[in-house]
Write a protein that holds these residues in place. Structure first.
Motif, PDB file in Angstrom:
ATOM      1  N   UNK A 189       0.856  -1.170   0.000  1.00  0.00           N
ATOM      2  CA  UNK A 189       0.000   0.000   0.000  1.00  0.00           C
ATOM      3  C   UNK A 189       0.902   1.233   0.000  1.00  0.00           C
ATOM      4  N   UNK A 190       1.212   1.702  -1.185  1.00  0.00           N
ATOM      5  CA  UNK A 190       2.172   2.797  -1.311  1.00  0.00           C
ATOM      6  C   UNK A 190       1.509   4.139  -0.995  1.00  0.00           C
ATOM      7  N   UNK A 191       2.320   5.125  -0.667  1.00  0.00           N
ATOM      8  CA  UNK A 191       1.821   6.478  -0.498  1.00  0.00           C
ATOM      9  C   UNK A 191       1.266   6.972  -1.827  1.00  0.00           C
ATOM     10  N   UNK A 192       0.331   7.896  -1.746  1.00  0.00           N
ATOM     11  CA  UNK A 192      -0.305   8.387  -2.963  1.00  0.00           C
ATOM     12  C   UNK A 192       0.698   9.042  -3.912  1.00  0.00           C
ATOM     13  N   UNK A 193       1.793   9.571  -3.354  1.00  0.00           N
ATOM     14  CA  UNK A 193       2.798  10.235  -4.180  1.00  0.00           C
ATOM     15  C   UNK A 193       3.781   9.263  -4.826  1.00  0.00           C
ATOM     16  N   UNK A 223       3.209   4.311  -9.345  1.00  0.00           N
ATOM     17  CA  UNK A 223       2.667   2.956  -9.447  1.00  0.00           C
ATOM     18  C   UNK A 223       3.246   2.216 -10.636  1.00  0.00           C
ATOM     19  N   UNK A 224       3.996   2.932 -11.480  1.00  0.00           N
ATOM     20  CA  UNK A 224       4.636   2.328 -12.645  1.00  0.00           C
ATOM     21  C   UNK A 224       6.091   2.786 -12.659  1.00  0.00           C
ATOM     22  N   UNK A 281       8.011  -2.076 -14.140  1.00  0.00           N
ATOM     23  CA  UNK A 281       7.458  -2.771 -12.986  1.00  0.00           C
ATOM     24  C   UNK A 281       6.194  -2.063 -12.515  1.00  0.00           C
ATOM     25  N   UNK A 282       5.205  -2.876 -12.131  1.00  0.00           N
ATOM     26  CA  UNK A 282       3.965  -2.384 -11.540  1.00  0.00           C
ATOM     27  C   UNK A 282       3.859  -2.999 -10.143  1.00  0.00           C
TER      28      UNK A 282
END
Length: 229
Positions: free
Chosen positions: A123-127, A130-131, A139-140
């Motif tokens: 669950x990454x930070x919104x900033x 993602x790619x 990588x995704x």
């Protein structure tokens, strides 16, 4: 509740580990030889396997070799204390980590949680991107998916984690200790070759750059660096 497949012919040890892991919140199924364990592992009903090296009928190394033909499920190897050859061979065949025997149930539980935590989409930070891209490598992270020049790359959970750390730091040297902590969930132990063996496997799975170099470079006495292009 994580589902653990425990493959070991030591019945007493299995019962002790099973009881502890179940009390610690895992669901545990036991198999007492490699053949039974392989059949169970390939059902897809388990989140992770704990695999002993020394077993009758089909040993742990051969079981892992056969498993990796059809599955990338996380695998934690149980190896004889001080037997570096079994450890290195297991890692080269795609094991995510190892624990030397005898081990405490508490240590085993901690290692299992570390592997499972890193095998699931983060669950990454919104900033956070993602790619991720560096040359032909893409990588995704949320999808746990990677490709080289448009071709999917099959990675174990630990290989994926290591490559993600390098890719997020493309162009910078990342120490072995940082790689171990972020990808394996533990500090790098003295004489631990885990990271090195996984890096060797990654180099084999990834293609080479136009100039013939690997995108993963060793930085002497410092760590590893992923080239940006």
């Amino acid at each position: 509740m994580a589902r653990v497949l425990l493959i070991d012919d030591d019945v007493e040890l299995v019962e002790m580990l099973k009881e502890y892991l179940e009390q610690d919140g895992f669901t545990v199924h036991a198999a007492h030889d490699g053949q039974q364990g392989l059949v169970a592992a390939l059902t897809g009903h388990f989140d992770i396997a704990v695999l002993d090296v020394m077993m009758p009928k089909v040993d742990g190394v051969d079981t892992l070799r056969r498993l990796r033909r059809d599955s990338q499920m996380p695998v934690l190897m149980l190896t004889a204390k001080g037997d570096d050859m079994d450890r290195i061979l297991g890692l080269e065949l795609g094991a995510d980590d190892y624990v030397p025997k005898p081990c405490t149930p508490r240590e085993l539980s901690a290692r299992l949680r570390a592997i499972l935590r890193r095998a699931r989409p983060a669950q990454e930070d919104s900033d956070a991107p993602s790619h991720l891209v560096a040359g032909p490598l893409e990588m995704w992270p949320e999808q746990r998916r990677a490709q080289w020049s448009g071709t999917p790359v099959e990675l174990t959970s630990t290989e994926f984690n290591l490559l993600e750390v390098l890719l997020r730091n493309a162009g910078k040297t990342v120490s072995k200790n940082e790689l171990s902590e972020k990808a394996l969930g533990r500090p790098l132990a003295r004489f631990d070759r885990n990271v090195d063996v996984h890096m060797s496997s990654l180099r084999q799975k990834l293609g080479v750059l136009p100039d013939g170099r690997s995108c993963i470079q060793t930085v002497h006495r410092q760590g590893y660096l992923l080239l940006k292009a």
